[in-house]
Design a protein around this motif. Structure first.
Motif, short mmCIF file in Angstrom:
data_model
loop_
_atom_site.label_atom_id
_atom_site.label_comp_id
_atom_site.label_asym_id
_atom_site.label_seq_id
_atom_site.Cartn_x
_atom_site.Cartn_y
_atom_site.Cartn_z
N ILE A 187 25.88 18.87 -43.00
CA ILE A 187 26.65 19.28 -41.83
C ILE A 187 27.72 18.23 -41.57
CG2 ILE A 187 26.52 20.10 -39.45
CD1 ILE A 187 24.72 21.63 -41.39
N VAL A 188 28.97 18.67 -41.49
CA VAL A 188 30.09 17.77 -41.23
C VAL A 188 30.70 18.13 -39.88
CG1 VAL A 188 32.30 16.89 -42.03
CG2 VAL A 188 30.56 17.56 -43.69
N LEU A 189 30.76 17.16 -38.99
CA LEU A 189 31.35 17.35 -37.66
C LEU A 189 32.73 16.70 -37.67
CD1 LEU A 189 28.17 16.37 -35.63
CD2 LEU A 189 29.00 18.68 -36.05
N ALA A 190 33.77 17.54 -37.78
CA ALA A 190 35.16 17.06 -37.85
C ALA A 190 35.81 17.25 -36.49
CB ALA A 190 35.92 17.81 -38.94
N ILE A 191 36.22 16.16 -35.86
CA ILE A 191 36.75 16.20 -34.50
C ILE A 191 38.22 15.79 -34.52
CG2 ILE A 191 36.52 15.27 -32.16
CD1 ILE A 191 33.59 14.78 -32.72
#
Length: 435
Positions: A232-236
């Motif tokens: 899971i990649v959380l790109a903000i």
């Protein structure tokens, strides 16, 4: 730095009047009025020479490594010197912190130096720093101040308050029937091999393991389970548009809170989580971590996502992110856009990203535009505002439609429901075996 104290100023003022009167009474002996000034200068010189120098001073700042937004914490200032112990100190801090009762004060005498405790409040998320420390002390006669400015480096990670989010995450996990925070194994679903079992009527033919069936002389079927090591990649996005406030809080802060909530759920469920922050270029990139114990590290890296006034470069950010991913991942992008023109480069990059990865866009509803579009037309200006706001909302929906045509999933939720909406969709992806 050496400069006169208040006592020296008052002493000079007190001696000026008698000197003036003496000069008026005895004009031929006017120089006698300078005796007080000379005497005062001599005491100032002795006072300055008797004070300890910078080489004999050693000071430090002790602050906690992390604190929640709005929380208060103590900072300990310790100074050691070989001269007089009566000293004062003041610390320099950035705009993320606010002193509760002042940023300096008198050092309480201790063995070999002094000590001071100060209270600060964390105002906004980010990495706050104490960069300077001023220490000053008087000479033996109290006529001059000896002051030094010491460079220090003490950082405090100001993190979002996720105490309520953790409780909400546990509730969502319970509702999703997750035992002890891990996804329940469901026979016949998923891609991770679990066990062999006798083939039963009604099972799909693809489940039959023909090699093992031939070896054992009977039909055997493979049983799978849902994988628990998904990436899971959380790109903000922390660019200019994401720093605009929504209900008094910047969008990027709300995105970070929602990302931490989903990270907590994913880590409890056995998946791997990584954080990626970007604006005009990539800013924050953490490696993939696993296990609930890694949540503190994700929190600390989230504090490094700073506010920016630059335009977001989606091409550079998403291309860099795609190059770092060596396996299929769920890429969750927290961003915002205004119109199709500003989102054109983003759309081109997303098309290449969805070919290999599962992409989910998280956006907040623009309540301000919706309020303007629904405003009762009491004047011509109200009509003009409503027309412009309605046009912008339609263009926004055009971009969302194009994202979905490219294969990306899009969630447009209210800012107060951003985190729960993301967690619900994440759990849905796991149930449908889309990860």
């Amino acid at each position: 730095m050496i400069y006169p104290s208040g006592r020296a100023v008052w002493a000079a003022a007190a001696g000026a009047v008698p000197a003036f009167l003496a000069a008026l009474a005895l004009p031929s002996f006017w120089y006698l009025g300078l005796l007080w000034s000379c005497l005062l200068l001599a005491f100032l010189a002795v006072d300055a020479a008797a004070g300890c120098g910078r080489a004999s001073l050693n000071a430090s700042i002790d602050a906690p490594q992390q604190v929640g937004v709005g929380g208060e914490f103590s900072v300990h200032v310790a100074a050691r010197n070989s001269g007089p112990r009566a000293a004062e100190a003041r610390v320099g801090h950035d705009a993320r912190l606010a002193p509760v009762s002042g940023s300096g004060g008198a050092l309480q005498p201790t063995a070999g130096g002094g000590s001071l405790f100060l209270r600060f409040q964390a105002l906004r998320r980010g990495v706050a720093s104490f960069d300077r420390l001023w220490v000053r002390w008087r000479g033996p006669f109290g006529l001059v101040w000896n002051q030094v400015v010491l460079p220090v480096e003490s950082k405090v990670a100001v993190l979002p308050d996720v105490s309520s989010a953790r409780g909400e995450a546990i509730t969502l996990l319970q509702h999703a029937a997750l035992a002890e925070g891990h996804a329940q194994r469901r026979a016949g679903q998923g891609r991770e091999f679990d066990a062999l079992k006798d083939y039963q009527p009604g099972m799909g033919r693809r489940m039959i393991d023909w090699k093992r069936s031939a070896r054992h002389g009977k039909l055997l079927a493979r049983e799978f389970r849902i994988e628990e090591n998904n990436n899971i990649v959380l790109a903000i996005d922390s660019g200019r548009l994401m720093c605009e406030p929504v209900d008094g809080v910047p969008k990027v802060d709300r995105a970070v809170t929602a990302a931490l909530l989903s990270a907590f759920i994913a880590l409890k469920g056995g998946d791997m989580v990584s954080l990626f922050g970007f604006d005009a270029r990539p800013r924050v990139s953490s490696g993939a971590v696993r296990g609930p114990a890694s949540f503190a590290m994700i929190q600390k890296r989230a504090a490094e996502i700073d506010y920016s006034s630059e335009e977001t470069n989606f091409t550079l950010a998403l291309t860099t992110l795609a190059a770092r991913l060596d396996r299929r991942s769920l890429v969750i992008i927290f961003t915002d856009f205004v119109d199709p023109i500003s989102a054109e480069l983003m759309l081109r990059t997303v098309g290449r990203l969805t070919e290999r990865h599962l992409v989910l866009f998280m956006m907040m509803k623009d309540t301000e535009l919706e309020g303007l579009a629904d405003m009762p037309p009491r004047s011509g200006e109200d009509v003009a505002r409503a027309v412009v706001a309605g046009g912008l909302l339609r263009e926004r929906q055009v971009v969302i439609g194009r994202l979905r045509l490219l294969g990306a999933h899009v969630i447009e939720a209210d800012h107060s429901r951003l985190g729960p909406a993301l967690v619900e969709r994440y759990l849905q992806f796991k149930q449908e075996d889309l990860l």
